[in-house]
Design a protein around this motif. Structure first.
Motif, PDB file in Angstrom:
ATOM      1  N   GLY A 140      29.958  24.085  50.471  1.00 19.99           N
ATOM      2  CA  GLY A 140      29.167  24.700  49.420  1.00 19.99           C
ATOM      3  C   GLY A 140      29.170  26.213  49.459  1.00 19.99           C
ATOM      4  O   GLY A 140      28.327  26.852  48.829  1.00 19.99           O
ATOM      5  N   ASN A 141      30.141  26.803  50.166  1.00 19.21           N
ATOM      6  CA  ASN A 141      30.176  28.252  50.320  1.00 19.21           C
ATOM      7  C   ASN A 141      31.223  28.938  49.445  1.00 19.21           C
ATOM      8  O   ASN A 141      31.343  30.171  49.483  1.00 19.21           O
ATOM      9  CB  ASN A 141      30.452  28.609  51.784  1.00 19.21           C
ATOM     10  CG  ASN A 141      29.362  28.117  52.714  1.00 19.21           C
ATOM     11  OD1 ASN A 141      28.185  28.130  52.357  1.00 19.21           O
ATOM     12  ND2 ASN A 141      29.749  27.664  53.906  1.00 19.21           N
ATOM     13  N   ALA A 142      32.005  28.170  48.696  1.00 15.68           N
ATOM     14  CA  ALA A 142      33.059  28.768  47.872  1.00 15.68           C
ATOM     15  C   ALA A 142      33.437  27.802  46.761  1.00 15.68           C
ATOM     16  O   ALA A 142      33.196  26.590  46.850  1.00 15.68           O
ATOM     17  CB  ALA A 142      34.290  29.095  48.726  1.00 15.68           C
ATOM     18  N   ALA A 143      34.036  28.352  45.703  1.00 13.48           N
ATOM     19  CA  ALA A 143      34.583  27.523  44.624  1.00 13.48           C
ATOM     20  C   ALA A 143      36.011  27.151  44.983  1.00 13.48           C
ATOM     21  O   ALA A 143      36.679  27.847  45.749  1.00 13.48           O
ATOM     22  CB  ALA A 143      34.559  28.288  43.303  1.00 13.48           C
ATOM     23  N   VAL A 144      36.491  26.056  44.424  1.00 15.51           N
ATOM     24  CA  VAL A 144      37.819  25.575  44.800  1.00 15.51           C
ATOM     25  C   VAL A 144      38.912  26.576  44.438  1.00 15.51           C
ATOM     26  O   VAL A 144      39.925  26.686  45.141  1.00 15.51           O
ATOM     27  CB  VAL A 144      38.102  24.192  44.168  1.00 15.51           C
ATOM     28  CG1 VAL A 144      38.271  24.309  42.642  1.00 15.51           C
ATOM     29  CG2 VAL A 144      39.320  23.544  44.801  1.00 15.51           C
ATOM     30  N   GLU A 145      38.720  27.351  43.369  1.00 16.67           N
ATOM     31  CA  GLU A 145      39.745  28.332  43.021  1.00 16.67           C
ATOM     32  C   GLU A 145      39.871  29.423  44.085  1.00 16.67           C
ATOM     33  O   GLU A 145      40.931  30.038  44.227  1.00 16.67           O
ATOM     34  CB  GLU A 145      39.467  28.968  41.654  1.00 16.67           C
ATOM     35  CG  GLU A 145      38.125  29.624  41.503  1.00 16.67           C
ATOM     36  CD  GLU A 145      37.089  28.697  40.873  1.00 16.67           C
ATOM     37  OE1 GLU A 145      36.151  29.232  40.240  1.00 16.67           O
ATOM     38  OE2 GLU A 145      37.229  27.471  41.004  1.00 16.67           O
ATOM     39  N   ASP A 146      38.804  29.648  44.862  1.00 11.70           N
ATOM     40  CA  ASP A 146      38.867  30.645  45.928  1.00 11.70           C
ATOM     41  C   ASP A 146      39.705  30.160  47.111  1.00 11.70           C
ATOM     42  O   ASP A 146      40.139  30.958  47.936  1.00 11.70           O
ATOM     43  CB  ASP A 146      37.464  30.990  46.420  1.00 11.70           C
ATOM     44  CG  ASP A 146      36.609  31.630  45.341  1.00 11.70           C
ATOM     45  OD1 ASP A 146      37.178  32.379  44.524  1.00 11.70           O
ATOM     46  OD2 ASP A 146      35.392  31.372  45.293  1.00 11.70           O
ATOM     47  N   ALA A 147      39.922  28.856  47.194  1.00 13.71           N
ATOM     48  CA  ALA A 147      40.699  28.266  48.288  1.00 13.71           C
ATOM     49  C   ALA A 147      42.082  27.836  47.820  1.00 13.71           C
ATOM     50  O   ALA A 147      42.745  27.047  48.486  1.00 13.71           O
ATOM     51  CB  ALA A 147      39.950  27.072  48.878  1.00 13.71           C
ATOM     52  N   THR A 148      42.517  28.361  46.681  1.00 13.59           N
ATOM     53  CA  THR A 148      43.797  27.975  46.087  1.00 13.59           C
ATOM     54  C   THR A 148      44.823  29.077  46.321  1.00 13.59           C
ATOM     55  O   THR A 148      44.582  30.240  46.006  1.00 13.59           O
ATOM     56  CB  THR A 148      43.626  27.727  44.571  1.00 13.59           C
ATOM     57  OG1 THR A 148      42.647  26.698  44.373  1.00 13.59           O
ATOM     58  CG2 THR A 148      44.940  27.301  43.946  1.00 13.59           C
ATOM     59  N   TYR A 149      45.973  28.700  46.861  1.00 10.95           N
ATOM     60  CA  TYR A 149      47.006  29.666  47.227  1.00 10.95           C
ATOM     61  C   TYR A 149      48.334  29.288  46.579  1.00 10.95           C
ATOM     62  O   TYR A 149      48.753  28.127  46.626  1.00 10.95           O
ATOM     63  CB  TYR A 149      47.180  29.713  48.750  1.00 10.95           C
ATOM     64  CG  TYR A 149      45.935  30.147  49.476  1.00 10.95           C
ATOM     65  CD1 TYR A 149      45.764  31.469  49.875  1.00 10.95           C
ATOM     66  CD2 TYR A 149      44.910  29.239  49.740  1.00 10.95           C
ATOM     67  CE1 TYR A 149      44.610  31.880  50.524  1.00 10.95           C
ATOM     68  CE2 TYR A 149      43.753  29.632  50.392  1.00 10.95           C
ATOM     69  CZ  TYR A 149      43.605  30.953  50.780  1.00 10.95           C
ATOM     70  OH  TYR A 149      42.458  31.359  51.417  1.00 10.95           O
ATOM     71  N   ARG A 150      48.983  30.267  46.011  1.00 16.21           N
ATOM     72  CA  ARG A 150      50.246  30.031  45.312  1.00 16.21           C
ATOM     73  C   ARG A 150      51.385  29.830  46.294  1.00 16.21           C
ATOM     74  O   ARG A 150      51.592  30.623  47.202  1.00 16.21           O
ATOM     75  CB  ARG A 150      50.553  31.215  44.392  1.00 16.21           C
ATOM     76  CG  ARG A 150      51.803  31.051  43.542  1.00 16.21           C
ATOM     77  CD  ARG A 150      51.944  32.250  42.604  1.00 16.21           C
ATOM     78  NE  ARG A 150      53.098  32.123  41.732  1.00 16.21           N
ATOM     79  CZ  ARG A 150      54.305  32.615  42.016  1.00 16.21           C
ATOM     80  NH1 ARG A 150      54.498  33.243  43.166  1.00 16.21           N
ATOM     81  NH2 ARG A 150      55.296  32.483  41.170  1.00 16.21           N
ATOM     82  N   LEU A 151      52.130  28.736  46.134  1.00 15.08           N
ATOM     83  CA  LEU A 151      53.315  28.478  46.937  1.00 15.08           C
ATOM     84  C   LEU A 151      54.578  28.961  46.240  1.00 15.08           C
ATOM     85  O   LEU A 151      55.475  29.515  46.864  1.00 15.08           O
ATOM     86  CB  LEU A 151      53.456  26.981  47.230  1.00 15.08           C
ATOM     87  CG  LEU A 151      52.369  26.348  48.105  1.00 15.08           C
ATOM     88  CD1 LEU A 151      52.660  24.870  48.291  1.00 15.08           C
ATOM     89  CD2 LEU A 151      52.262  27.051  49.441  1.00 15.08           C
TER      90      LEU A 151
END
Length: 301
Positions: free
Chosen positions: A67-78
């Motif tokens: 609950g500390n971040a939104a999923v887009e904040d954990a998304t990384y471009r490959l």
């Protein structure tokens, strides 16, 4: 186009090529112009973190589920058209996660991408069973060995209990001319056979090259099998690469994409996020990181 866009890639037994299947299927779909998100939902034994050269304070799926971040904040471009959402590797972070938050995270990703591939951990636990029911369908990954097939049956039973649906079976490391009938194996499990991925020396070579097989040796038999699987799932036709060409149609070697995502101030075109870490000073360093991640994934898969 198939109405199924969120797939859980699951296996009862480790070491059968589940993560390899996830990465290559996702890359093949990205090569076809589909926007793809690969999510490491193996919360306890994360495999995809090395793909994005995470720094210790990088945001991961663990932060999202805490609950500390939104999923887009954990998304990384490959690479072009493909991103990864890695889980963290710290035990303290793992202890703070709530797997139930995965439902909302998958819903957000579903809205943002054409395909979402959930790389599910092996074994039986709440966090491994939950994704089986969240996905539109489950892709079962197994080798033809009896122990792997037996464990696949357990995954089928778990999927039923989770309220999920089985898309079919992907058999990996198959041997041409074998007495084992792949269709019979699928029939015994009462599921469709989606693909037979043959044993291919290039698969191991691609690991050490730090590049998905479908980009490293696109004309090889295993890469061709993954492309056919992607085409069948998406309901599209994929052109075979020209002989001698390594045209990845935008899904370039992952060692190049790691540089894209970990250069200071680089803004991700897919997610709109800016990664301020500077962990990709050279292609060699990126390749080593990715190679290590894939090797670890295959050994723990």
């Amino acid at each position: 186009m198939s109405h199924e866009t969120v797939y859980s890639i699951a296996s009862g037994k480790g070491g059968v090529g589940k993560t390899t299947t996830t990465v290559n299927l996702g890359t093949a779909l990205a090569q076809a112009g589909k926007r793809v998100a690969i999510v490491d939902v193996d919360l306890g034994m994360a495999n995809l973190a090395g793909f994005v050269s995470l720094s210790p304070d990088s945001t991961t799926l663990h932060d999202v589920l805490a609950g500390n971040a939104a999923v887009e904040d954990a998304t990384y471009r490959l690479a072009e058209n493909i991103v990864a959402v890695p889980s963290g590797i710290g035990l303290d972070e793992y202890a703070e996660t709530s797997p139930e938050g995965l439902r909302e995270a998958v819903s957000d990703l579903r809205a943002a991408y054409d395909y979402v591939l959930l790389d599910v951990g092996a074994g039986i636990s709440h966090e491994t069973v939950l994704p089986l029911g969240l996905a539109d369908a489950v892709l079962l990954v197994s080798t033809p060995e009896p122990a792997a097939v037996q464990d696949t049956q357990k995954t089928i039973e778990l999927t039923a209990r989770a309220g999920g649906d089985i898309a079919g079976l992907v058999l990996t490391r198959t041997l041409p001319g074998s007495d084992i009938s792949h269709e019979d194996l699928a029939s015994r499990l009462d599921v469709p056979l989606l693909a037979s991925v043959p044993e291919d020396d290039a698969a191991r070579e691609s690991v050490y090259a730090g590049t998905p097989l479908v980009a490293y040796e696109p004309n090889g038999p295993a890469a061709a099998a993954y492309r056919r699987l992607a085409a069948d799932l998406a309901g599209i036709e994929l052109e075979s690469p020209d002989d001698g060409a390594n045209d990845t149609d935008g899904a370039d070697d992952v060692d190049e994409t790691a540089e894209d995502d970990n250069t200071a101030g680089d803004t991700d075109a897919e997610t709109g996020r800016t990664d301020d870490s500077d962990n990709a000073d050279s292609d060699d360093a990126d390749s080593t990181a990715v190679s290590s991640a894939i090797t670890e994934a295959e050994s723990n898969d």
